[in-house]
Design a protein around this motif. Sequence first.
Motif, PDB file in Angstrom:
ATOM      1  N   PRO A 118       0.953  -0.994  -0.217  1.00  0.00           N
ATOM      2  CA  PRO A 118       0.052  -0.207   0.094  1.00  0.00           C
ATOM      3  C   PRO A 118       0.804   1.064  -0.292  1.00  0.00           C
ATOM      4  CG  PRO A 118      -0.327  -1.142   2.355  1.00  0.00           C
ATOM      5  CD  PRO A 118       0.397  -1.551   1.015  1.00  0.00           C
ATOM      6  N   GLU A 119       0.385   2.404  -0.393  1.00  0.00           N
ATOM      7  CA  GLU A 119       1.188   3.519  -0.424  1.00  0.00           C
ATOM      8  C   GLU A 119       0.281   5.008  -0.061  1.00  0.00           C
ATOM      9  OE1 GLU A 119       3.418   6.522  -3.218  1.00  0.00           O
ATOM     10  OE2 GLU A 119       3.208   4.441  -3.587  1.00  0.00           O
ATOM     11  N   GLY A 162      -5.762   8.190  -0.485  1.00  0.00           N
ATOM     12  CA  GLY A 162      -5.602   7.992  -1.236  1.00  0.00           C
ATOM     13  C   GLY A 162      -4.806   6.865  -0.902  1.00  0.00           C
ATOM     14  N   ASN A 163      -5.154   5.925  -1.011  1.00  0.00           N
ATOM     15  CA  ASN A 163      -4.115   4.508  -1.378  1.00  0.00           C
ATOM     16  C   ASN A 163      -3.783   4.185  -2.792  1.00  0.00           C
ATOM     17  OD1 ASN A 163      -2.218   2.031  -1.587  1.00  0.00           O
ATOM     18  ND2 ASN A 163      -4.126   1.128  -0.492  1.00  0.00           N
ATOM     19  N   THR A 164      -2.466   4.901  -2.902  1.00  0.00           N
ATOM     20  CA  THR A 164      -2.014   4.937  -4.131  1.00  0.00           C
ATOM     21  C   THR A 164      -1.325   3.319  -4.800  1.00  0.00           C
ATOM     22  OG1 THR A 164      -0.225   5.778  -3.858  1.00  0.00           O
ATOM     23  CG2 THR A 164      -1.938   7.421  -5.073  1.00  0.00           C
ATOM     24  N   GLY A 165      -1.134   2.443  -3.768  1.00  0.00           N
ATOM     25  CA  GLY A 165      -0.573   1.175  -4.077  1.00  0.00           C
ATOM     26  C   GLY A 165      -0.947   0.069  -4.145  1.00  0.00           C
ATOM     27  N   THR A 166      -0.525  -1.296  -4.496  1.00  0.00           N
ATOM     28  CA  THR A 166      -0.898  -2.530  -4.571  1.00  0.00           C
ATOM     29  C   THR A 166      -1.555  -3.175  -4.106  1.00  0.00           C
ATOM     30  OG1 THR A 166       0.731  -3.018  -4.314  1.00  0.00           O
ATOM     31  CG2 THR A 166       0.643  -2.494  -7.116  1.00  0.00           C
ATOM     32  N   ALA A 167      -1.922  -2.687  -2.790  1.00  0.00           N
ATOM     33  CA  ALA A 167      -2.268  -3.063  -1.702  1.00  0.00           C
ATOM     34  C   ALA A 167      -3.396  -2.776  -0.656  1.00  0.00           C
ATOM     35  CB  ALA A 167      -0.963  -4.144  -1.073  1.00  0.00           C
ATOM     36  N   THR A 168      -3.871  -3.388  -0.066  1.00  0.00           N
ATOM     37  CA  THR A 168      -5.281  -2.120   0.402  1.00  0.00           C
ATOM     38  C   THR A 168      -4.420  -2.178   2.099  1.00  0.00           C
ATOM     39  OG1 THR A 168      -6.766  -4.182   0.044  1.00  0.00           O
ATOM     40  CG2 THR A 168      -6.622  -2.798   1.928  1.00  0.00           C
ATOM     41  N   ALA A 169      -4.388  -1.355   2.720  1.00  0.00           N
ATOM     42  CA  ALA A 169      -3.664  -0.336   3.470  1.00  0.00           C
ATOM     43  C   ALA A 169      -5.166  -0.295   4.996  1.00  0.00           C
ATOM     44  CB  ALA A 169      -3.612   1.296   3.142  1.00  0.00           C
ATOM     45  N   PRO A 217      -8.614  18.575  22.595  1.00  0.00           N
ATOM     46  CA  PRO A 217      -8.025  20.364  22.772  1.00  0.00           C
ATOM     47  C   PRO A 217      -6.846  20.408  23.677  1.00  0.00           C
ATOM     48  CG  PRO A 217     -10.554  19.326  24.068  1.00  0.00           C
ATOM     49  CD  PRO A 217      -9.660  18.473  23.141  1.00  0.00           C
ATOM     50  N   GLN A 218      -6.635  19.779  24.164  1.00  0.00           N
ATOM     51  CA  GLN A 218      -5.581  19.539  24.940  1.00  0.00           C
ATOM     52  C   GLN A 218      -3.923  19.903  24.202  1.00  0.00           C
ATOM     53  OE1 GLN A 218      -7.014  17.212  25.699  1.00  0.00           O
ATOM     54  NE2 GLN A 218      -7.510  17.494  27.426  1.00  0.00           N
ATOM     55  N   LYS A 219      -4.474  19.055  22.787  1.00  0.00           N
ATOM     56  CA  LYS A 219      -3.081  19.337  21.346  1.00  0.00           C
ATOM     57  C   LYS A 219      -3.455  20.230  20.594  1.00  0.00           C
ATOM     58  CE  LYS A 219      -0.793  14.869  22.298  1.00  0.00           C
ATOM     59  NZ  LYS A 219      -1.304  13.154  21.625  1.00  0.00           N
ATOM     60  N   HIS A 220      -4.731  21.178  21.038  1.00  0.00           N
ATOM     61  CA  HIS A 220      -4.898  21.219  19.478  1.00  0.00           C
ATOM     62  C   HIS A 220      -5.283  20.997  17.656  1.00  0.00           C
ATOM     63  CE1 HIS A 220      -7.040  24.804  18.221  1.00  0.00           C
ATOM     64  NE2 HIS A 220      -6.615  25.139  17.434  1.00  0.00           N
ATOM     65  N   SER A 221      -5.591  19.241  18.295  1.00  0.00           N
ATOM     66  CA  SER A 221      -5.777  18.640  16.853  1.00  0.00           C
ATOM     67  C   SER A 221      -6.638  17.706  16.864  1.00  0.00           C
ATOM     68  CB  SER A 221      -4.316  17.706  16.989  1.00  0.00           C
ATOM     69  OG  SER A 221      -4.688  17.098  17.963  1.00  0.00           O
ATOM     70  N   VAL A 222      -7.044  17.078  15.439  1.00  0.00           N
ATOM     71  CA  VAL A 222      -7.842  16.286  15.119  1.00  0.00           C
ATOM     72  C   VAL A 222      -7.873  15.155  14.958  1.00  0.00           C
ATOM     73  CG1 VAL A 222      -9.970  16.133  13.941  1.00  0.00           C
ATOM     74  CG2 VAL A 222      -9.327  18.423  14.191  1.00  0.00           C
ATOM     75  N   HIS A 223      -8.472  14.244  15.194  1.00  0.00           N
ATOM     76  CA  HIS A 223      -8.039  12.329  15.575  1.00  0.00           C
ATOM     77  C   HIS A 223      -9.038  12.072  14.196  1.00  0.00           C
ATOM     78  CE1 HIS A 223      -4.615  13.009  17.571  1.00  0.00           C
ATOM     79  NE2 HIS A 223      -4.817  14.095  17.694  1.00  0.00           N
ATOM     80  N   TRP A 224      -8.678  10.929  12.575  1.00  0.00           N
ATOM     81  CA  TRP A 224      -9.706  10.340  12.321  1.00  0.00           C
ATOM     82  C   TRP A 224      -8.735   8.713  12.470  1.00  0.00           C
ATOM     83  CZ3 TRP A 224      -8.562  15.203   9.925  1.00  0.00           C
ATOM     84  CH2 TRP A 224      -9.445  16.160  10.593  1.00  0.00           C
ATOM     85  N   GLN A 225     -10.159   8.176  12.060  1.00  0.00           N
ATOM     86  CA  GLN A 225      -9.046   6.327  11.706  1.00  0.00           C
ATOM     87  C   GLN A 225     -10.116   5.759  10.978  1.00  0.00           C
ATOM     88  OE1 GLN A 225      -6.670   5.244  14.234  1.00  0.00           O
ATOM     89  NE2 GLN A 225      -5.466   3.925  13.282  1.00  0.00           N
ATOM     90  N   LEU A 226      -9.101   4.791  10.049  1.00  0.00           N
ATOM     91  CA  LEU A 226     -10.002   4.287   8.851  1.00  0.00           C
ATOM     92  C   LEU A 226      -9.703   2.846   9.031  1.00  0.00           C
ATOM     93  CD1 LEU A 226      -9.704   6.723   5.780  1.00  0.00           C
ATOM     94  CD2 LEU A 226     -11.926   6.722   7.088  1.00  0.00           C
ATOM     95  N   GLU A 227     -10.446   1.851   9.119  1.00  0.00           N
ATOM     96  CA  GLU A 227      -9.941   0.474   9.883  1.00  0.00           C
ATOM     97  C   GLU A 227      -8.806   0.061   8.054  1.00  0.00           C
ATOM     98  OE1 GLU A 227     -13.166  -1.646   9.957  1.00  0.00           O
ATOM     99  OE2 GLU A 227     -13.371  -1.771  12.098  1.00  0.00           O
ATOM    100  N   GLU A 228      -9.368  -0.138   6.860  1.00  0.00           N
ATOM    101  CA  GLU A 228      -8.713  -0.229   6.132  1.00  0.00           C
ATOM    102  C   GLU A 228      -9.133   0.836   4.724  1.00  0.00           C
ATOM    103  OE1 GLU A 228     -11.403  -3.795   3.299  1.00  0.00           O
ATOM    104  OE2 GLU A 228     -10.516  -4.234   5.274  1.00  0.00           O
ATOM    105  N   LEU A 229      -8.376   0.471   4.349  1.00  0.00           N
ATOM    106  CA  LEU A 229      -8.301   1.682   2.345  1.00  0.00           C
ATOM    107  C   LEU A 229      -8.721   0.749   1.488  1.00  0.00           C
ATOM    108  CD1 LEU A 229      -9.334   4.723   1.492  1.00  0.00           C
ATOM    109  CD2 LEU A 229      -7.326   5.338   1.275  1.00  0.00           C
ATOM    110  N   PRO A 230      -8.600  -0.201   0.759  1.00  0.00           N
ATOM    111  CA  PRO A 230      -8.491  -0.413  -0.396  1.00  0.00           C
ATOM    112  C   PRO A 230      -6.963  -0.165  -1.824  1.00  0.00           C
ATOM    113  CG  PRO A 230     -10.468  -0.971  -0.261  1.00  0.00           C
ATOM    114  CD  PRO A 230     -10.425   0.392   0.262  1.00  0.00           C
ATOM    115  N   SER A 231      -6.560  -0.213  -2.362  1.00  0.00           N
ATOM    116  CA  SER A 231      -5.960  -0.080  -3.539  1.00  0.00           C
ATOM    117  C   SER A 231      -6.548   0.714  -4.296  1.00  0.00           C
ATOM    118  CB  SER A 231      -4.660  -1.668  -4.462  1.00  0.00           C
ATOM    119  OG  SER A 231      -4.418  -0.697  -5.548  1.00  0.00           O
ATOM    120  N   ASN A 232      -6.228   1.984  -4.956  1.00  0.00           N
ATOM    121  CA  ASN A 232      -6.343   3.046  -5.760  1.00  0.00           C
ATOM    122  C   ASN A 232      -8.291   3.484  -5.373  1.00  0.00           C
ATOM    123  OD1 ASN A 232      -4.389   2.527  -7.469  1.00  0.00           O
ATOM    124  ND2 ASN A 232      -5.001   0.674  -8.311  1.00  0.00           N
TER     125      ASN A 232
END
Length: 275
Positions: free
Chosen positions: A145-146, A170-177, A203-218
């Motif tokens: 994956p990429e 995006g996943n521009t690689g050849t395997a699932t990320a 709020p402590q880090k003033h940052s936003v977080h997202w989580q994805l389980e998987e992202l197929p190729s392309n």
Amino acid sequence: PGEEAIVAMKLIPRQEGDIGSVAMVTFQAEASVRTISTRPQLVVQQSAAEQVLIGQDITIAVTVSNPGSGDATSVVLEADIPIELRHAAGSELEFPIGTLQAGETRQLKLKLHAASAGQVLFPIIARGDGQLLTRNEIAFEVIAPELQVNIQGPRIRYLDRPATHTIKVGNTGTATAYNISLVMQLPRALKFVSTDHHGRYEPQKHSVHWQLEELPSNVLDAVTITTIPMEVGNHIMKLDGKADLGISDRFEHAMRVESVPQLSFTIADKADPIE
């Protein structure tokens, strides 16, 4: 052996005088030998999976046989490891087989580590005495994956005006990320308002977080984030993306915040009706 043979001849003289004669005995012997000519041969075959994920091991089954009529001696297998693969013994391998009798087959297993993505052409050479030489090669692919992250949105915004940016991964690689995490580091001059896709604000880090389980190729996915500029100046939004197998990417987006003069608007209703 020990036997005698007597040969008697009757002669008639035709001239006067002494008559002499000479007796000669000749002997002839023959010897023969039979030699069997043999011809050894070498055949190499390989088999492996068509694809292997980067970071994992691949096992190549190697079969070397002698279908000839004679023994193949001093047989050696040689292999040059492609740059996409790794082996603990180095990039040039040599394995002595020894004598391979007529009709004999040997099977070996070669374990290699997939180090980088790409199409792999793996050759193996078998050598033996008497200028015996054969070559076999197989092709397979190291997939990986990429991850590629990006921020799209306004580059100029005004104080106290909401700014909405689109975060693309995006996943521009050849395997699932797998297990993709996105972190948006906000400058202190931007006030967090909202986001989607179950984004989590810290709020402590003033940052936003997202989580994805998987992202197929392309495949491309996107989330949005809304902020309000609180200070004038150039502010940089930093986005970090990470996934399994140590894959990561980083992107920065600059936005200039400007102030606007305070304007007042008056509406005069001079002709009724109006909407």
